[in-house]
Write a protein that holds these residues in place. Sequence first.
Motif, PDB file in Angstrom:
ATOM      1  N   GLU A  62      12.333   9.957 -66.011  1.00  0.00           N
ATOM      2  CA  GLU A  62      11.563   8.715 -65.727  1.00  0.00           C
ATOM      3  C   GLU A  62      12.279   7.565 -66.756  1.00  0.00           C
ATOM      4  O   GLU A  62      11.771   6.765 -67.274  1.00  0.00           O
ATOM      5  CB  GLU A  62      10.126   8.645 -65.945  1.00  0.00           C
ATOM      6  CG  GLU A  62       9.427   9.712 -65.036  1.00  0.00           C
ATOM      7  CD  GLU A  62       7.885   9.642 -65.347  1.00  0.00           C
ATOM      8  OE1 GLU A  62       7.257   8.776 -66.115  1.00  0.00           O
ATOM      9  OE2 GLU A  62       7.129  10.316 -64.867  1.00  0.00           O
ATOM     10  N   GLY A  63      13.744   7.549 -66.615  1.00  0.00           N
ATOM     11  CA  GLY A  63      14.346   6.624 -67.235  1.00  0.00           C
ATOM     12  C   GLY A  63      14.557   6.728 -68.624  1.00  0.00           C
ATOM     13  O   GLY A  63      15.212   5.874 -69.393  1.00  0.00           O
ATOM     14  N   LYS A  64      13.935   7.682 -69.354  1.00  0.00           N
ATOM     15  CA  LYS A  64      13.780   7.892 -70.771  1.00  0.00           C
ATOM     16  C   LYS A  64      14.765   9.452 -71.134  1.00  0.00           C
ATOM     17  O   LYS A  64      14.578  10.256 -70.308  1.00  0.00           O
ATOM     18  CB  LYS A  64      12.703   8.015 -71.311  1.00  0.00           C
ATOM     19  CG  LYS A  64      11.896   6.809 -71.287  1.00  0.00           C
ATOM     20  CD  LYS A  64      12.758   5.618 -71.886  1.00  0.00           C
ATOM     21  CE  LYS A  64      11.837   4.345 -71.921  1.00  0.00           C
ATOM     22  NZ  LYS A  64      12.481   3.261 -72.406  1.00  0.00           N
ATOM     23  N   GLU A  65      15.415   9.505 -72.073  1.00  0.00           N
ATOM     24  CA  GLU A  65      16.287  10.458 -72.345  1.00  0.00           C
ATOM     25  C   GLU A  65      15.267  11.432 -73.327  1.00  0.00           C
ATOM     26  O   GLU A  65      14.401  11.127 -74.121  1.00  0.00           O
ATOM     27  CB  GLU A  65      17.291  10.199 -73.266  1.00  0.00           C
ATOM     28  CG  GLU A  65      18.422   9.571 -72.767  1.00  0.00           C
ATOM     29  CD  GLU A  65      19.649   9.172 -73.323  1.00  0.00           C
ATOM     30  OE1 GLU A  65      20.653   9.537 -72.793  1.00  0.00           O
ATOM     31  OE2 GLU A  65      19.447   8.650 -74.485  1.00  0.00           O
ATOM     32  N   ARG A  78      18.726   7.448 -79.472  1.00  0.00           N
ATOM     33  CA  ARG A  78      20.292   7.430 -79.810  1.00  0.00           C
ATOM     34  C   ARG A  78      20.274   6.485 -81.111  1.00  0.00           C
ATOM     35  O   ARG A  78      20.001   5.114 -80.972  1.00  0.00           O
ATOM     36  CB  ARG A  78      21.280   7.059 -78.902  1.00  0.00           C
ATOM     37  CG  ARG A  78      21.229   8.025 -77.811  1.00  0.00           C
ATOM     38  CD  ARG A  78      22.143   7.434 -76.558  1.00  0.00           C
ATOM     39  NE  ARG A  78      22.255   8.561 -75.545  1.00  0.00           N
ATOM     40  CZ  ARG A  78      23.283   9.392 -75.375  1.00  0.00           C
ATOM     41  NH1 ARG A  78      24.205   9.343 -76.201  1.00  0.00           N
ATOM     42  NH2 ARG A  78      23.000  10.278 -74.275  1.00  0.00           N
ATOM     43  N   LEU A  79      20.470   6.857 -82.412  1.00  0.00           N
ATOM     44  CA  LEU A  79      20.636   6.235 -83.566  1.00  0.00           C
ATOM     45  C   LEU A  79      21.515   5.115 -83.329  1.00  0.00           C
ATOM     46  O   LEU A  79      21.323   3.967 -83.776  1.00  0.00           O
ATOM     47  CB  LEU A  79      21.265   6.833 -84.668  1.00  0.00           C
ATOM     48  CG  LEU A  79      21.134   6.231 -86.309  1.00  0.00           C
ATOM     49  CD1 LEU A  79      19.730   5.507 -86.219  1.00  0.00           C
ATOM     50  CD2 LEU A  79      21.259   7.220 -87.262  1.00  0.00           C
ATOM     51  N   GLN A  80      22.496   5.241 -82.839  1.00  0.00           N
ATOM     52  CA  GLN A  80      23.903   4.139 -82.462  1.00  0.00           C
ATOM     53  C   GLN A  80      23.115   2.788 -81.672  1.00  0.00           C
ATOM     54  O   GLN A  80      23.279   1.835 -81.978  1.00  0.00           O
ATOM     55  CB  GLN A  80      24.786   4.548 -81.737  1.00  0.00           C
ATOM     56  CG  GLN A  80      25.843   5.460 -82.165  1.00  0.00           C
ATOM     57  CD  GLN A  80      26.780   6.132 -81.503  1.00  0.00           C
ATOM     58  OE1 GLN A  80      26.895   5.690 -80.084  1.00  0.00           O
ATOM     59  NE2 GLN A  80      27.820   6.479 -81.968  1.00  0.00           N
ATOM     60  N   LEU A 109      16.633  12.764 -82.904  1.00  0.00           N
ATOM     61  CA  LEU A 109      17.382  11.473 -83.137  1.00  0.00           C
ATOM     62  C   LEU A 109      18.852  11.916 -83.197  1.00  0.00           C
ATOM     63  O   LEU A 109      19.320  13.177 -83.488  1.00  0.00           O
ATOM     64  CB  LEU A 109      17.212  11.195 -84.520  1.00  0.00           C
ATOM     65  CG  LEU A 109      17.789   9.911 -84.958  1.00  0.00           C
ATOM     66  CD1 LEU A 109      17.454   8.466 -84.279  1.00  0.00           C
ATOM     67  CD2 LEU A 109      17.994   9.692 -86.482  1.00  0.00           C
ATOM     68  N   LEU A 110      19.661  11.341 -81.872  1.00  0.00           N
ATOM     69  CA  LEU A 110      20.769  11.772 -81.810  1.00  0.00           C
ATOM     70  C   LEU A 110      21.976  11.126 -82.342  1.00  0.00           C
ATOM     71  O   LEU A 110      21.710   9.797 -82.569  1.00  0.00           O
ATOM     72  CB  LEU A 110      21.443  11.514 -80.204  1.00  0.00           C
ATOM     73  CG  LEU A 110      22.651  11.821 -79.548  1.00  0.00           C
ATOM     74  CD1 LEU A 110      22.641  13.378 -79.566  1.00  0.00           C
ATOM     75  CD2 LEU A 110      22.980  11.132 -78.340  1.00  0.00           C
ATOM     76  N   VAL A 111      22.701  11.741 -83.236  1.00  0.00           N
ATOM     77  CA  VAL A 111      23.636  11.308 -84.083  1.00  0.00           C
ATOM     78  C   VAL A 111      25.182  11.981 -83.980  1.00  0.00           C
ATOM     79  O   VAL A 111      25.387  12.968 -83.115  1.00  0.00           O
ATOM     80  CB  VAL A 111      23.262  11.689 -85.744  1.00  0.00           C
ATOM     81  CG1 VAL A 111      21.962  10.909 -85.942  1.00  0.00           C
ATOM     82  CG2 VAL A 111      23.257  12.948 -86.048  1.00  0.00           C
ATOM     83  N   ASP A 112      26.190  11.389 -84.429  1.00  0.00           N
ATOM     84  CA  ASP A 112      27.558  11.786 -84.290  1.00  0.00           C
ATOM     85  C   ASP A 112      27.979  13.118 -85.002  1.00  0.00           C
ATOM     86  O   ASP A 112      28.492  13.914 -84.571  1.00  0.00           O
ATOM     87  CB  ASP A 112      28.617  10.631 -84.354  1.00  0.00           C
ATOM     88  CG  ASP A 112      28.513   9.739 -83.527  1.00  0.00           C
ATOM     89  OD1 ASP A 112      27.948   9.762 -82.236  1.00  0.00           O
ATOM     90  OD2 ASP A 112      28.620   8.164 -83.722  1.00  0.00           O
ATOM     91  N   ARG A 113      27.421  12.730 -86.379  1.00  0.00           N
ATOM     92  CA  ARG A 113      27.872  13.830 -87.143  1.00  0.00           C
ATOM     93  C   ARG A 113      26.880  14.183 -88.299  1.00  0.00           C
ATOM     94  O   ARG A 113      26.020  13.201 -88.663  1.00  0.00           O
ATOM     95  CB  ARG A 113      29.234  13.560 -87.751  1.00  0.00           C
ATOM     96  CG  ARG A 113      30.041  14.635 -88.623  1.00  0.00           C
ATOM     97  CD  ARG A 113      31.239  14.199 -89.123  1.00  0.00           C
ATOM     98  NE  ARG A 113      31.601  14.457 -90.481  1.00  0.00           N
ATOM     99  CZ  ARG A 113      32.268  13.816 -91.255  1.00  0.00           C
ATOM    100  NH1 ARG A 113      32.908  12.841 -90.872  1.00  0.00           N
ATOM    101  NH2 ARG A 113      32.378  14.197 -92.606  1.00  0.00           N
TER     102      ARG A 113
END
Length: 166
Positions: A62-65, A78-80, A109-113
């Motif tokens: 519904e439009g949300k990850e 997404r933290l970014q 929380l999606l982070v790169d590293r």
Amino acid sequence: INVGITIDSTVGKGTSMVMRLPLTLAIIQVLTVDAGSELYGIPLSTVIENIRVRTDDIKSIEGKEAIRIRDSVYPVVRLQRLVGSAASDNGSGWKYIVIMGIGEKKFGLLVDRLRGQEEIVMKSMGGHMKGTEGVAGACITGDGNVILILDVAGLIDALDRAYAKC
């Protein structure tokens, strides 16, 4: 403000050290993470687990990850995007989800590293960060970098408001 370190040493008896810090400082353990080109700290008391994922593991509902991990589905932030940082690619195709929660509320929380765990002295930003959701304070790391410490309760409140609009 009475700040300082007092060292009292007696030969043959030992040494005692007393560190005095203002009440606006706190010593906490954090998980340091990269998002874009910036470094952030997440209080370890709110971290449930860390998982390495591919970006295509994250689905849109519904439009949300969201992401399914074992038998649970977690909303993904997404933290970014939260901090307005430019997107970056670590080149591996892998990202990291830090599952965080307070009480019954949990999210990823999606982070790169992931950098690692550190014990830091956090300084509240007081009026300097007034109106900035999701930031509890800042610290200067041992290598001289300034990092922001995330306020997980504030992030959860912002996430709840965002999902309530759907």
